[in-house]
Design an enzyme around this catalytic site. Structure first.
Site, PDB file in Angstrom:
ATOM      1  N   LYS A 149      -8.576   4.285  12.947  1.00 22.73           N
ATOM      2  CA  LYS A 149      -7.271   4.277  12.301  1.00 22.73           C
ATOM      3  C   LYS A 149      -7.285   3.303  11.108  1.00 22.73           C
ATOM      4  O   LYS A 149      -7.989   3.532  10.165  1.00 22.73           O
ATOM      5  CB  LYS A 149      -6.200   3.928  13.337  1.00 22.73           C
ATOM      6  CG  LYS A 149      -6.373   4.672  14.689  1.00 22.73           C
ATOM      7  CD  LYS A 149      -6.189   6.161  14.598  1.00 22.73           C
ATOM      8  CE  LYS A 149      -6.659   6.921  15.839  1.00 22.73           C
ATOM      9  NZ  LYS A 149      -6.117   6.482  17.103  1.00 22.73           N
TER      10      LYS A 149
ATOM     11  N   TYR B   7      -1.819   4.976  24.939  1.00 29.43           N
ATOM     12  CA  TYR B   7      -2.495   6.040  24.213  1.00 29.43           C
ATOM     13  C   TYR B   7      -2.959   7.090  25.241  1.00 29.43           C
ATOM     14  O   TYR B   7      -3.381   6.728  26.351  1.00 29.43           O
ATOM     15  CB  TYR B   7      -3.694   5.440  23.458  1.00 29.43           C
ATOM     16  CG  TYR B   7      -4.512   6.494  22.773  1.00 29.43           C
ATOM     17  CD1 TYR B   7      -4.032   7.142  21.635  1.00 29.43           C
ATOM     18  CD2 TYR B   7      -5.749   6.872  23.279  1.00 29.43           C
ATOM     19  CE1 TYR B   7      -4.781   8.128  21.023  1.00 29.43           C
ATOM     20  CE2 TYR B   7      -6.504   7.861  22.660  1.00 29.43           C
ATOM     21  CZ  TYR B   7      -6.001   8.484  21.530  1.00 29.43           C
ATOM     22  OH  TYR B   7      -6.743   9.470  20.938  1.00 29.43           O
TER      23      TYR B   7
ATOM     24  N   ASP C 263      -4.407  -3.494  23.100  1.00 31.35           N
ATOM     25  CA  ASP C 263      -4.853  -2.522  22.111  1.00 31.35           C
ATOM     26  C   ASP C 263      -4.053  -2.830  20.843  1.00 31.35           C
ATOM     27  O   ASP C 263      -2.850  -2.586  20.776  1.00 31.35           O
ATOM     28  CB  ASP C 263      -4.577  -1.106  22.635  1.00 31.35           C
ATOM     29  CG  ASP C 263      -5.032  -0.016  21.674  1.00 31.35           C
ATOM     30  OD1 ASP C 263      -5.130  -0.287  20.463  1.00 31.35           O
ATOM     31  OD2 ASP C 263      -5.277   1.116  22.138  1.00 31.35           O
TER      32      ASP C 263
ATOM     33  N   ARG D  97     -28.601   1.491  19.988  1.00 30.42           N
ATOM     34  CA  ARG D  97     -27.697   1.523  21.156  1.00 30.42           C
ATOM     35  C   ARG D  97     -27.315   0.122  21.613  1.00 30.42           C
ATOM     36  O   ARG D  97     -26.305  -0.057  22.280  1.00 30.42           O
ATOM     37  CB  ARG D  97     -28.313   2.337  22.310  1.00 30.42           C
ATOM     38  CG  ARG D  97     -27.381   2.453  23.525  1.00 30.42           C
ATOM     39  CD  ARG D  97     -27.715   3.605  24.459  1.00 30.42           C
ATOM     40  NE  ARG D  97     -29.116   3.645  24.801  1.00 30.42           N
ATOM     41  CZ  ARG D  97     -29.700   2.871  25.729  1.00 30.42           C
ATOM     42  NH1 ARG D  97     -28.995   2.019  26.439  1.00 30.42           N
ATOM     43  NH2 ARG D  97     -30.999   2.979  25.960  1.00 30.42           N
TER      44      ARG D  97
HETATM   45  C1  LIG Z   1      -6.488   6.635  18.436  1.00 32.55           C
HETATM   46  C2  LIG Z   1      -6.183   5.571  19.408  1.00 32.55           C
HETATM   47  C3  LIG Z   1      -7.076   5.249  20.440  1.00 32.55           C
HETATM   48  C4  LIG Z   1      -8.362   6.002  20.681  1.00 32.55           C
HETATM   49  O1  LIG Z   1      -9.271   5.835  19.638  1.00 32.55           O
HETATM   50  P1  LIG Z   1     -10.404   6.907  19.241  1.00 32.55           P
HETATM   51  O2  LIG Z   1     -11.061   6.270  18.080  1.00 32.55           O
HETATM   52  O3  LIG Z   1      -9.707   8.194  18.946  1.00 32.55           O
HETATM   53  O4  LIG Z   1     -11.302   7.045  20.421  1.00 32.55           O
HETATM   54  C5  LIG Z   1      -6.750   4.201  21.282  1.00 32.55           C
HETATM   55  N1  LIG Z   1      -5.596   3.519  21.135  1.00 32.55           N
HETATM   56  C6  LIG Z   1      -4.712   3.807  20.158  1.00 32.55           C
HETATM   57  C7  LIG Z   1      -3.440   3.016  20.052  1.00 32.55           C
HETATM   58  C8  LIG Z   1      -4.966   4.850  19.255  1.00 32.55           C
HETATM   59  O5  LIG Z   1      -4.076   5.134  18.309  1.00 32.55           O
END
Ligand SMILES: *Cc1c(COP(=O)(O)O)cnc(C)c1O
Length: 383
Positions: A199, A102, A174, A48
């Site tokens: 992703k 998002y 992000d 953790r």
């Molecule tokens: C998918 C996504 C998230 C969230 O990520 P998770 O791994 O699903 O928690 C945040 N920002 C963007 C731009 C995303 O495409």
């Protein structure tokens, strides 16, 4: 050992790797224990706390790729995002967020933060003045994405970071859609870079992960928050992440090339209206994108000239592209944001944001570009 002078492709393969001295293995081993022998040198080792070597390897790889002092991985993108907001904001603070967010982040800032006494302001436009105007004396953080979902709109990261710095606020981006191969926001002055590692970083659509990079002190604060939140990346997925990231540079180069080819094909197609891709000269954010990105990414969207039923028919007629949400994997995906990612948004708001009922979003995979174009061609021929 890698150094700062190594290129991104080299860092993808080698940064952070742990050579297994016990047996001489050249890949990072999976350390499965949740309890470790205490030594004064090691201190407390605990999953953790994200201090197991298998996890550290991924933290160091993402830090090297983003050109940051430090990096940290999480059990999901939302785990990373939640830890950043909770670490940097307190009751009475104001946070400025760009409107293109998002869905999970939108829920956090509208559904949770106000309850905790954090004021949230939204930036409506894409100009630097739109951010400047919305700043308040108590603004502690400015948060944005670029390119954004699903219209691939572009925010000038260097200009927004400068606005935040002038007001003594932290800037946070992000960077999921761009990846560090195409865009390294720290070099543009952004304080905190975060990712949904689910992703492109992992790239194989088989796990959830998040990541954050920044200065050592910034990452320490966020890490400290995640000791409480507990959104930790388990070692099995950390292993898969490190393995996936070795090919990030190669994959993203092919995503970029394929998306550019598809965007060009779609733009010239008589049955297609708008095509949204920052690599196209026709895209309103193209100039800024060309300045701040090395490649334009694998995401694009387009509007066929037809009704909703026919747009659905295009999606259902595709043979290579799968109809699914999420993005950034080696396989090509399509979805209709009006039915999926933006289904919760009232229709008039969605239309005002430019997300039409027939908009089709494409996550371009790394298949052969001609095969992908042939598939789109046959699907468009059915309407
Ligand atoms: C998918 C996504 C998230 C969230 O990520 P998770 O791994 O699903 O928690 C945040 N920002 C963007 C731009 C995303 O495409």
């Amino acid at each position: 050992m890698t150094s700062k002078s190594h290129s991104l492709l080299t860092l993808c393969v080698h940064a952070g790797e742990v050579v297994d001295r016990n047996v001489g293995g050249v890949t990072t081993p999976i350390h499965t224990a949740s309890s470790y022998l205490y030594t004064d040198e090691r201190g407390v080792c605990y999953p953790r706390y994200t201090n197991i070597p298998t996890q550290r390897a991924v933290c160091e790889k993402i830090a090297a790729l983003e050109g940051a002092e430090a990096g940290l991985v999480f059990g999901s993108g939302m785990g990373a995002i939640t830890s950043v907001f909770l670490a940097l904001l307190s009751a009475g603070d104001h946070v400025l967020v760009h409107k293109d967010l998002y869905g999970g982040t939108h829920k956090l800032v509208t559904g949770e933060l106000p309850r905790l006494g954090v004021e949230v302001g939204f930036v409506d436009g894409y100009e630097t003045e739109d951010f400047e105007r919305a700043m308040r004396p108590n603004t502690k953080m400015v948060y944005f994405e670029s390119p954004t979902n699903p219209l691939l709109s572009i925010v000038d990261a260097a200009a927004v970071a400068e606005v935040a710095r002038k007001h003594g606020a932290a800037s946070v981006i992000d960077n999921t859609f761009a990846t560090p191969i195409n865009q390294t926001p720290h070099a543009l002055g952004v304080d905190v870079v975060l990712h949904s590692g689910t992703k492109y970083l992992n790239g194989h659509s088989d796990l959830n992960c998040g990541a954050v990079t920044g200065t050592r002190e910034m990452v320490r604060r966020i890490d400290d928050m995640n000791h409480t939140v507990g959104a930790t990346l388990n070692v099995y997925d950390a292993f898969l992440m490190e393995r996936g990231m070795k090919t990030l540079g190669l994959r993203v180069a092919k995503h970029n090339e394929n998306a550019m080819a598809l965007a060009g094909f779609l733009e010239a197609h008589p049955k297609v209206g708008a095509v949204h891709y920052p690599g196209l000269a026709s895209h309103p954010g193209h100039k800024v994108a060309a300045r701040q990105m090395r490649g334009f990414g694998g995401m694009l969207s387009f509007e066929p000239d037809c009704g909703v039923a026919e747009a659905r028919k295009i999606v259902d007629s595709l043979e290579l592209f799968m109809h699914a949400v999420s993005l950034g994997g080696v396989e090509s995906l399509v979805c209709l944001p009006a039915l999926t990612s933006h289904a919760m948004m009232p229709r008039h708001e969605r239309l005002a944001a430019g997300i039409t009922d027939t908009l089709i979003r494409v996550s371009t995979g790394i298949e052969d570009a001609d095969d992908l174009i042939a598939d789109l061609k046959q699907a468009l021929a059915r309407i």
